[in-house]
Motif scaffolding. Structure first.
Motif, mmCIF file in Angstrom:
data_model
loop_
_atom_site.group_PDB
_atom_site.id
_atom_site.type_symbol
_atom_site.label_atom_id
_atom_site.label_comp_id
_atom_site.label_asym_id
_atom_site.label_seq_id
_atom_site.Cartn_x
_atom_site.Cartn_y
_atom_site.Cartn_z
ATOM 1 N N ALA A 95 0.874 -1.225 -0.142
ATOM 2 C CA ALA A 95 -0.035 0.030 -0.103
ATOM 3 C C ALA A 95 0.962 1.293 -0.197
ATOM 4 N N ALA A 96 2.043 1.282 0.845
ATOM 5 C CA ALA A 96 2.824 2.458 0.782
ATOM 6 C C ALA A 96 3.470 2.619 -0.536
ATOM 7 N N SER A 97 3.881 1.533 -1.198
ATOM 8 C CA SER A 97 4.495 1.570 -2.725
ATOM 9 C C SER A 97 3.635 2.455 -3.768
ATOM 10 N N ALA A 98 1.998 1.859 -3.411
ATOM 11 C CA ALA A 98 1.089 2.788 -4.332
ATOM 12 C C ALA A 98 1.116 4.062 -3.999
ATOM 13 N N ALA A 99 1.323 4.357 -2.763
ATOM 14 C CA ALA A 99 1.028 5.898 -2.193
ATOM 15 C C ALA A 99 2.439 6.717 -2.738
ATOM 16 N N ALA A 100 3.457 5.825 -3.004
ATOM 17 C CA ALA A 100 4.552 6.679 -3.328
ATOM 18 C C ALA A 100 4.510 6.906 -5.061
ATOM 19 N N ALA A 113 -1.879 -7.267 -5.638
ATOM 20 C CA ALA A 113 -2.149 -6.395 -7.056
ATOM 21 C C ALA A 113 -3.481 -5.677 -6.534
ATOM 22 N N VAL A 114 -4.301 -6.438 -5.887
ATOM 23 C CA VAL A 114 -5.747 -5.636 -5.271
ATOM 24 C C VAL A 114 -5.309 -4.808 -4.285
ATOM 25 N N VAL A 115 -4.550 -4.979 -3.354
ATOM 26 C CA VAL A 115 -4.305 -3.869 -2.394
ATOM 27 C C VAL A 115 -3.225 -2.872 -3.051
ATOM 28 N N TRP A 116 -2.703 -3.042 -4.057
ATOM 29 C CA TRP A 116 -1.764 -1.643 -4.459
ATOM 30 C C TRP A 116 -2.824 -0.985 -5.158
ATOM 31 N N ALA A 117 -3.591 -1.749 -6.218
ATOM 32 C CA ALA A 117 -4.613 -0.777 -6.921
ATOM 33 C C ALA A 117 -5.533 -0.142 -6.040
ATOM 34 N N GLY A 118 -6.166 -0.714 -4.848
ATOM 35 C CA GLY A 118 -6.895 -0.337 -4.461
ATOM 36 C C GLY A 118 -6.536 0.985 -3.557
ATOM 37 N N ALA A 119 -5.212 0.871 -2.988
ATOM 38 C CA ALA A 119 -4.582 2.158 -2.251
ATOM 39 C C ALA A 119 -4.179 3.107 -3.353
ATOM 40 N N LEU A 120 -3.963 2.808 -4.639
ATOM 41 C CA LEU A 120 -3.960 4.012 -5.501
ATOM 42 C C LEU A 120 -5.022 4.680 -5.764
ATOM 43 N N VAL A 121 -6.433 3.860 -5.686
ATOM 44 C CA VAL A 121 -7.445 4.646 -6.119
ATOM 45 C C VAL A 121 -7.901 5.260 -4.781
ATOM 46 N N VAL A 122 -7.685 4.875 -3.597
ATOM 47 C CA VAL A 122 -8.114 5.811 -2.393
ATOM 48 C C VAL A 122 -7.132 7.039 -2.448
ATOM 49 N N VAL A 123 -6.168 7.010 -2.875
ATOM 50 C CA VAL A 123 -5.007 8.353 -2.691
ATOM 51 C C VAL A 123 -5.485 9.115 -3.848
ATOM 52 N N TRP A 124 -5.508 8.487 -5.010
ATOM 53 C CA TRP A 124 -5.778 9.006 -6.317
ATOM 54 C C TRP A 124 -6.593 8.290 -7.170
ATOM 55 N N PRO A 125 -7.960 8.692 -7.162
ATOM 56 C CA PRO A 125 -9.184 8.058 -7.730
ATOM 57 C C PRO A 125 -8.800 8.051 -9.371
#
Length: 503
Positions: A210-215, A257-269
């Motif tokens: 999740a943190a990698s998606a936020a980065a 992959a779902v966690v990564w994509a989910g975190a990505l959408v939460v921070v940047w839809p």
């Protein structure tokens, strides 16, 4: 002294050391903050931040992916000039364009922190130093949480001082750019991944994902964390994945992959919903392949010479980490697992940034900061086994050297009050005198973002060479052209004869 009292004493010593470093940083750093007008990238970034949280969170005004692709193909085929492309997108007030197709995380941080400082050039740039200090405290705690005992103590305080007094880190913090936030989030992801490798707890793994998606929601190169995380899985294949069937491995990959994509959408839809992340990747590819010297024109070897001279202590620490790693390998000693994700990320970023030949610090820290942390961790393990006077004396010398090198590097800037160009406001003052703020004018392309920020009511079109002025002015209702060579001048066009003003 019992174990509890001893532990408290150790943490008290650590707290005093960290507080001392922060106090010295607070006394030194404000003197390097530049009060000059916002530059090319900075002006665009500040415009994006001023559009507000909602606009950045939802990428308001951004064009559809089909239109973006069409314009990109036209630019690649030279059917539209860079200036014309810029003018078209600026006319739409496309917030994604003003962010240079980066994610929104940094710009929302700027917007959120604006009420807590003077919202002028010095105050906004100075806020980056506060972010650097807060990041240092968090990363110090992260290293101590990751590595216990003397090894962790040495690594944490050594990295904290290098992080605070790295000239590259400090320069990057005082520039309006997302890199300082990116490196903090990315390092947090690697520390979480390292914690997973040490403990085997899957919660840490998914937190790292999740943190990698936020980065990635800060800079596109955050996707470089993906191969680093995959490398971690490969290193842990015997400990964490032993006996797993292909189906179970596939399920694990899918959940990640779902966690990564989910975190990505939460921070940047819009990253996925409007394909904004894909646009950013295409834009970076266009700059790399379609713009000459888009990432600097410094020769490769000369660029590295300048980087080494600008951060000598930091690179010596990285070199020491490499040497200790080789010694551990040759003596068949266990390599510290905590350093593997950090090393993998640092090497990935180094390879990704090889195309960038500029010596700008905001690009350097993307790979230097993780490599620094890697070196500090290896030094922590190496020095912990020495006698006390060496164990703490050598880190003390390294810290003193880093502080001295930083003071020497910034001495001219501090002497000039943070601004080496006292005439930097002359352009803005001249434009005000010429009433550019209410004009329709041609301006040099490299000044367009700055002038657009300070004169938002003006209608400005960029030119790259004075030879373009006549053709750009033809058929357009323009008031004049701002010239910078041989002297700063505003050439007004005669009514109906725009071409005359270019002569």
């Amino acid at each position: 002294m019992n174990r509890t009292a001893g532990g408290r004493a150790v943490w008290a010593i650590d707290a005093v050391a960290l507080a001392g470093a922060l106090a010295l940083f607070a006394a030194f750093a404000p003197g390097i903050v530049n009060p000059a007008p916002y530059g090319y990238d900075e002006a665009d970034y500040m415009w994006a931040a001023n559009l507000g949280f909602r606009a950045n969170y939802l990428d308001s005004g951004t064009m559809a992916a089909s239109g973006f692709l069409r314009l990109g193909l036209q630019a690649a085929r030279h059917q539209i000039t860079g200036g014309g492309l810029s003018a078209y997108i600026r006319g739409r007030n496309d917030v994604l364009f003003y962010r240079h197709y980066h994610g929104p995380l940094y710009y929302n941080v700027i917007h959120a922190t604006a009420p807590f400082h003077d919202a002028d050039e010095r105050g906004t740039r100075g806020a980056g130093l506060l972010l650097q200090a807060l990041s240092c405290v968090a990363l110090y705690g992260g290293v101590r949480w990751l590595i216990k005992g003397t090894e962790g103590r040495i690594a944490a305080i050594l990295f904290a001082v290098l992080y605070l007094f790295s000239s590259a880190q400090m320069e990057a913090a005082t520039v309006i750019a997302p890199h300082i936030v990116f490196i903090f989030v990315a390092l947090a992801a690697t520390i979480l991944a390292a914690k997973w490798m040490r403990t085997g707890r899957w919660a840490y793994w998914y937190a790292a994902v999740a943190a990698s998606a936020a980065a990635t929601c800060t800079l596109e190169v955050g996707m470089g964390l993906i191969p680093a995380l995959i490398a971690c899985c490969w290193f842990q294949r015997r400990e964490c994945f032993k006996g797993w069937t292909p189906g179970r491995l596939l399920g694990f990959a899918a959940r990640s992959a779902v966690v990564w994509a989910g975190a990505l959408v939460v921070v940047w839809p819009p990253s996925l919903m409007k394909l904004s992340l894909l646009k950013g990747c295409f834009f970076m590819a266009y700059l790399a392949g379609g713009r000459s010297a888009a990432f600097g024109g410094t020769a490769f070897l000369n660029g590295w010479r300048l980087r080494l001279l600008a951060s000598p202590v930091e690179w010596m620490v990285v070199g020491a980490g490499v040497v200790i790693s080789i010694v551990m390998f040759r003596r068949r000693k266990a390599f510290p697992v905590a350093a593997l994700p950090i090393l993998a990320f640092g090497v990935t970023m180094l390879l990704a940034m090889l195309r960038v030949s500029t010596n700008m610090s905001k690009y350097t820290i993307i790979y230097l900061a993780p490599l620094e942390l890697f070196g500090c961790i290896l030094l922590g393990y190496g020095l912990a086994r020495l006698r006390p006077w060496l164990r703490y004396g050598l880190p003390g010398l390294i810290c003193a050297g880093a502080i001295a090198a930083c003071a020497w590097h910034f001495q001219p800037i501090r002497a000039a009050g943070g601004n080496l160009d006292p005439a930097s406001w002359r352009l803005i003052e001249f434009a005000r005198q010429e009433q550019l703020g209410t004009s329709r004018a041609l301006v040099p392309q490299d000044l367009l973002p700055t002038l657009h920020f300070y004169f938002p009511k003006a209608t400005l079109l960029g030119y790259r060479d004075t030879g373009e002025i006549a053709s750009l002015a033809a058929g357009r209702r323009l008031d004049g052209a701002l010239l910078t060579e041989p002297v700063l001048k505003y050439s007004r066009f005669a009514p109906g004869r725009a071409e005359a003003g270019a002569r």
